[in-house]
Write an enzyme that holds these catalytic residues in place. Sequence first.
Site, short mmCIF file in Angstrom:
data_model
loop_
_atom_site.label_atom_id
_atom_site.label_comp_id
_atom_site.label_asym_id
_atom_site.label_seq_id
_atom_site.Cartn_x
_atom_site.Cartn_y
_atom_site.Cartn_z
N HIS A 138 2.53 14.62 -0.48
CA HIS A 138 2.97 14.18 0.90
C HIS A 138 4.35 14.32 1.26
CE1 HIS A 138 -0.57 12.03 2.34
NE2 HIS A 138 -0.60 11.10 1.79
N GLU A 167 -3.40 14.81 3.09
CA GLU A 167 -3.51 13.99 1.38
C GLU A 167 -4.16 14.86 0.44
OE1 GLU A 167 -3.44 10.80 1.75
OE2 GLU A 167 -3.15 10.54 4.17
N HIS A 176 0.72 -0.94 0.53
CA HIS A 176 0.33 0.03 -0.31
C HIS A 176 1.28 1.15 0.03
CE1 HIS A 176 -3.72 1.83 0.13
NE2 HIS A 176 -2.70 2.68 0.84
N ALA A 177 0.36 2.39 -0.87
CA ALA A 177 1.71 3.53 -1.20
C ALA A 177 1.75 3.92 0.00
CB ALA A 177 0.89 3.93 -3.01
N HIS A 223 -6.66 0.46 5.16
CA HIS A 223 -6.59 1.23 7.00
C HIS A 223 -7.34 0.57 7.42
CE1 HIS A 223 -5.53 3.34 2.83
NE2 HIS A 223 -5.18 4.54 3.56
N TYR A 256 -8.93 11.25 3.65
CA TYR A 256 -9.55 10.93 2.37
C TYR A 256 -11.32 11.66 1.73
CZ TYR A 256 -5.95 8.19 3.24
OH TYR A 256 -4.27 7.39 3.51
N HIS A 312 -0.18 12.02 -5.55
CA HIS A 312 -0.24 11.83 -4.59
C HIS A 312 1.12 11.99 -3.15
CE1 HIS A 312 -3.17 11.29 -1.47
NE2 HIS A 312 -2.22 9.86 -0.50
N GLU A 313 1.49 10.77 -3.44
CA GLU A 313 3.08 10.47 -2.30
C GLU A 313 3.82 11.25 -2.38
OE1 GLU A 313 2.05 8.07 -0.25
OE2 GLU A 313 0.37 7.28 -1.27
O1 X8Z Z 1 -4.51 5.11 1.07
C1 X8Z Z 1 -4.06 6.02 0.20
C2 X8Z Z 1 -2.81 6.64 -0.21
C3 X8Z Z 1 -1.56 6.75 0.62
S1 X8Z Z 1 -1.84 8.31 1.77
C4 X8Z Z 1 -2.26 5.66 -1.30
N1 X8Z Z 1 -5.32 6.53 0.16
C5 X8Z Z 1 -6.47 6.10 -0.22
C6 X8Z Z 1 -6.40 5.05 -0.34
O2 X8Z Z 1 -6.16 4.11 -1.40
O3 X8Z Z 1 -7.77 4.61 -0.52
C7 X8Z Z 1 -5.47 7.50 -1.95
C8 X8Z Z 1 -6.47 7.76 -1.61
C9 X8Z Z 1 -7.59 7.13 -1.10
ZN ZN Z 2 -1.50 9.84 1.02
#
Ligand code: X8Z
Ligand code: ZN
Length: 633
Positions: free
Chosen positions: A404, A428, A370-371, A529, A539, A400-401
């Site tokens: 941060h 975010e 997960h990024a 998450h 988000y 996105h990354e």
């Molecule tokens: O978790 C993330 C990022 C890292 S903060 C990749 N996002 C959420 C997800 O993947 O569920 C970005 C959009 C929503």
């Molecule tokens: Zn993020």
Amino acid sequence: MKRQLMAAVAVCALSFTAGCASTTPQPTERYADGGGPAVTPLPENTAASAAAAYPATAEGAAAFVAETEAKYAELSEYASRVAWTRATNITFDTMWLEAKVNAEMTEFGVQAANGAARFNDVEVAPDVRRKLNLLRQALVLPAPNRPGAADELAQITTRLDSTYSTGKFDFKGKPITLDEASLILADSRDPAETKALYEGWRTISPVMRADYARMVAIANEGARELGYADTGALWRSGYDMAPDAFAAETDRLWAQVKPFYENLHCYVRGRLNAKYGDAVQPDQGPIRADLLGNMWSQQWGNIYDVVAPVEGGRSSYDLTELLKTADYDPLKMVKTGENFYVSMGVAPLPQTFWERSMITRPRDREVVCHASAWDIDNADDIRIKMCTNVNGDDFYTVHHELGHNVYQRAYKNQPMLFRNGANDGFHEAIGDFVGLSALTPTYLNQIGLLQTTPGAEEDIPFLLKMALDKIAFLPFGLMVDRWRWGVFSGETTPEQYNAAWNADMLRYQGLVPPGPRPADAFDPGAKYHVPGNTPYTRYFLAHIYQFQFHRAACQQAGWTGPLHRCSIYGNTEVGQRFNAMLEMGQSRPWPEAMQAFTGETTNDASAIADYFAPLNTWLIEQNRGHGCGWSAA
Ligand code: X8Z
Ligand code: ZN
């Protein structure tokens, strides 16, 4: 991601523990025997000892804050390095190390929160007050102040995150990972296959349920000791307003955008019905979740081809194909992202970023794919960790990354406790805001990916693509924490976990699973998450903030055309004003940071409405004569 005062974990945003943008690991009281920098032990882990060490005066408070801040800075680098090591190489030993340091961090965080509470009734300088308040809210999952609790909690959270990240299931006779499954799901148009992928991925999570329930019980005990009603109330307390007012604020925002979501839902349902027929996707009621091209149906852009307008213009390009045709590789995607920020006047990424980041999935070990974006030393050692594929989704994620990382570097000169986003939604929203420009055809043309810039005839297709990702996301962005708030408050018991999750999916998103869920299912555990313990409302907020940022930036740039065609690429004036907000970090209440960049002081969905106005009108027209909504199916 970033985190707050918590145990170090994957990164997502600044907190003292688990999180997605990892910035600062949690403060820890002391280290494992042997390794790690020398750390002076803090006084005993009780509020009473903190009382003895620091008198309840303005000076005492300032001294307590200074000491805690210094300790936190000292400890966070150590915890981050351990967390990085585990996230990029999951083994028994790295899990052991991470659990150990996270337990120490949690103990430190609890001690800091209790110590801070002692000064509640003392008149102190405004910055000190803000830091004391931040210390009281910084833990994502507090542990109660009894022997063994922080250890048990840390072992559970490391195990949950690692179980998710190493999850695999059998598909067509061979075990596949989440990233492999996601790629197939994005392109599959075979409902039997999408159902198998949806259900298959969710076989990794039933094993998490007991751990999750135990974790909730421990964290709630900890939250209550800190004076919060439960862990959910603690999570809602980080927005410069009362927790209940924040919950009401998210209701207000959702009410503003819900009619638009319903229009999109209605249109997409109709097109899915036309493609798959009544037996697979009826023309009324909820949408089958596995048909939307994403494992959690949180972004629907992957099925653009299925829902593309029959009338109203066609899109002349597909970003994934453009990237592949132009021979992009993961490194070039990240360099391209960096270049956008540099064009706004941001300094290039440090050499160590390129040396230390993990940009693709290693073949030889288990990692957290997960990024995330990391700020290992709260200064210059910034990195990303991604299992990047060459496609449009990851093109967005790279921006996105890096957002941060840019934020982390911009606030690095703030005092330690202010090195964080104005709130977690801001963290975010930064990269997403830049992504709104980076996805415009104008920009794709400027960097040579598109040979021509499409005209207004492609506005509706473009806006539809964007809405499939950005508008479809909104109810998901809300429902993840609505579920967790219910779990933490006790309204949802462990026996009800799965039914409540699917009920929220139906209520907010208007979606149903492709078939009945097994009795032992724990579907929330199949979303990063949840086992990763990264709060998710951030988000939802980011999906609103980013349009406010975009509208303000385009105004600053003197743009008078439609918002969705505006790109701020190369605009250093916007970059300067943007940086003024970023540099503030968490030093002031978020409305002031918002004001520094946009001139606005509230969270407001009117920018999202402005951006998508032509599409909403078009959707209403397309839906004419169809019954929309899903509850009365
Ligand atoms: O978790 C993330 C990022 C890292 S903060 C990749 N996002 C959420 C997800 O993947 O569920 C970005 C959009 C929503
Ligand atoms: Zn993020």
